[in-house]
Design a protein around this motif. Sequence first.
Motif, PDB file in Angstrom:
ATOM      1  N   ARG A   1       0.825  -1.212   0.000  1.00 18.48           N
ATOM      2  CA  ARG A   1       0.000   0.000   0.000  1.00 18.48           C
ATOM      3  C   ARG A   1       0.859   1.263   0.000  1.00 18.48           C
ATOM      4  O   ARG A   1       0.469   2.283  -0.547  1.00 18.48           O
ATOM      5  N   LEU A   2       2.047   1.163   0.564  1.00 23.08           N
ATOM      6  CA  LEU A   2       2.942   2.309   0.590  1.00 23.08           C
ATOM      7  C   LEU A   2       3.765   2.406  -0.687  1.00 23.08           C
ATOM      8  O   LEU A   2       3.945   3.500  -1.242  1.00 23.08           O
ATOM      9  N   HIS A   3       4.254   1.267  -1.199  1.00 21.80           N
ATOM     10  CA  HIS A   3       5.221   1.277  -2.301  1.00 21.80           C
ATOM     11  C   HIS A   3       4.669   0.772  -3.630  1.00 21.80           C
ATOM     12  O   HIS A   3       5.306   0.967  -4.671  1.00 21.80           O
ATOM     13  N   GLY A   4       3.528   0.088  -3.616  1.00 21.54           N
ATOM     14  CA  GLY A   4       2.980  -0.453  -4.851  1.00 21.54           C
ATOM     15  C   GLY A   4       3.762  -1.612  -5.414  1.00 21.54           C
ATOM     16  O   GLY A   4       3.652  -1.929  -6.602  1.00 21.54           O
ATOM     17  N   LYS A   5       4.582  -2.301  -4.585  1.00 23.29           N
ATOM     18  CA  LYS A   5       5.337  -3.474  -5.007  1.00 23.29           C
ATOM     19  C   LYS A   5       5.114  -4.605  -4.011  1.00 23.29           C
ATOM     20  O   LYS A   5       4.775  -4.376  -2.850  1.00 23.29           O
TER      21      LYS A   5
ATOM     22  N   THR B   1       0.493  -9.902   1.865  1.00 23.83           N
ATOM     23  CA  THR B   1       0.096  -9.346   0.564  1.00 23.83           C
ATOM     24  C   THR B   1       0.791 -10.047  -0.601  1.00 23.83           C
ATOM     25  O   THR B   1       0.187 -10.266  -1.639  1.00 23.83           O
ATOM     26  N   GLY B   2       2.038 -10.419  -0.456  1.00 25.20           N
ATOM     27  CA  GLY B   2       2.737 -11.136  -1.514  1.00 25.20           C
ATOM     28  C   GLY B   2       2.389 -12.615  -1.517  1.00 25.20           C
ATOM     29  O   GLY B   2       1.427 -13.065  -0.881  1.00 25.20           O
ATOM     30  N   HIS B   3       3.174 -13.400  -2.252  1.00 20.39           N
ATOM     31  CA  HIS B   3       2.919 -14.834  -2.379  1.00 20.39           C
ATOM     32  C   HIS B   3       3.873 -15.607  -1.482  1.00 20.39           C
ATOM     33  O   HIS B   3       5.042 -15.248  -1.324  1.00 20.39           O
ATOM     34  N   ASN B   4       3.382 -16.709  -0.951  1.00 19.16           N
ATOM     35  CA  ASN B   4       4.268 -17.564  -0.169  1.00 19.16           C
ATOM     36  C   ASN B   4       5.252 -18.299  -1.063  1.00 19.16           C
ATOM     37  O   ASN B   4       6.437 -18.365  -0.758  1.00 19.16           O
ATOM     38  N   VAL B   5       4.756 -18.857  -2.168  1.00 21.83           N
ATOM     39  CA  VAL B   5       5.625 -19.529  -3.127  1.00 21.83           C
ATOM     40  C   VAL B   5       5.220 -19.096  -4.527  1.00 21.83           C
ATOM     41  O   VAL B   5       4.064 -19.267  -4.924  1.00 21.83           O
ATOM     42  N   LYS B   6       6.174 -18.543  -5.274  1.00 27.59           N
ATOM     43  CA  LYS B   6       5.937 -18.168  -6.670  1.00 27.59           C
ATOM     44  C   LYS B   6       7.060 -18.762  -7.512  1.00 27.59           C
ATOM     45  O   LYS B   6       8.233 -18.544  -7.220  1.00 27.59           O
ATOM     46  N   SER B   7       6.687 -19.505  -8.543  1.00 24.48           N
ATOM     47  CA  SER B   7       7.700 -20.143  -9.368  1.00 24.48           C
ATOM     48  C   SER B   7       7.291 -20.125 -10.831  1.00 24.48           C
ATOM     49  O   SER B   7       6.175 -20.494 -11.176  1.00 24.48           O
TER      50      SER B   7
END
Length: 391
Positions: free
Chosen positions: A172-176, A201-207
């Motif tokens: 919410r602060l950085h948009g990343k 907010t991000g993913h636990n595992v991304k591949s």
Amino acid sequence: MPQPTRPKRFRLRTGAALACLLALNAAMAKDWYVGPQRTLKLPSQAARLAGDGDTVHIDAAVYSGDVAVWPQHRLTLRGSGGWARLHANGLNAEGKAIWVIKGDRVVVENIEFTGAEAQALNGAGIRYEGRLLTLRHCHVHHNQMGLLTGADPEREILIEGSEFNDNTVDYRLHGKLGHNVYIGNIKRFTLRNSYIHDAATGHNVKSRAKFNFLLYNHIGDEQRASSYLVDLPDGGESYLIGNQLYQAADSENPAMVSFAAEHNQAEPYTLYLVNNTLVNAKAGSYFLHNHNVAEAVLINNLLVGQAATIQGPFRATHNVWAEQELFADGGRFDYRLRAEAGAIDQGVDPGISATGVALAAEFEYRHPLGLAARPSNGPIDAGAYEFGGKR
């Protein structure tokens, strides 16, 4: 007896020379020792001295503000006598990570990585740029990214017995976004008996790997809600076997597992989900969102959640769908079955995949970071755990 032709003699001599060279390299390999009471006080000092094939032993201690680049091949980096704790305190190497590892065939064991930050908001515990990495019994937490890799069609990564948590960026602060594990376009990614949780907010595992093997892991939202638990945005031949997954009610995305959401939707890749336990606390959500044209294959899974569904093409056999299940201690994310559980004896031998990969769950995750043989005592149970007691 006919004599070898010239090409054969050449190959024999070349093979002997190669064997001698490998033996010589092994003999020349050195051990380096790092610790507060040793000549080398910091891992970064060893990074400037070590050669190919060496082993660096790092005493259990806290190494504050120390970051390093490791260009060596066939290197082993090992915490000794307990955790070697790398507390970056907001620093990084090359604007990337606490450790930037560039060599091939590198093993990292018994190391804690925390506190990395970078101007690009992707400061990682580890940035891997070589060909083959094994990460074993490590704890990577509270960085902007946990493990981050780029693209290399020959790269392979194995993570086992490790914990990743709270690697994140304030979206919410950085948009990343920050992710616990982010694997680029590589050949093969294997994640085994590991504990991956709380990527806010991000993913636990991304591949984005071409082949993905997620085997016997504990992946979930516990203190903070992630977006996807598992995101495989480019598809790839993928196997989720024997995992337990939990999605919190306030997750950013409705899907627990997302497949081919970004690329390769028209190129048929198969996702196999076998003997997983998926618990979904988010109403109106999806256990799986499959964006690929190929049917996802679901066998022997235990799918628990109110109004949770599957989106996209799939075929399913011997899965158990329930609004709730009798777990050993669901409030503490212990999804072993109780004697009255409906998942008992509901499974079937899953056989092999279309490419010949055995699908049977041979092990079970044991918290924390353990692995045990899955009991065999009659019909297979649905889910990640086989009931081993008396009914």
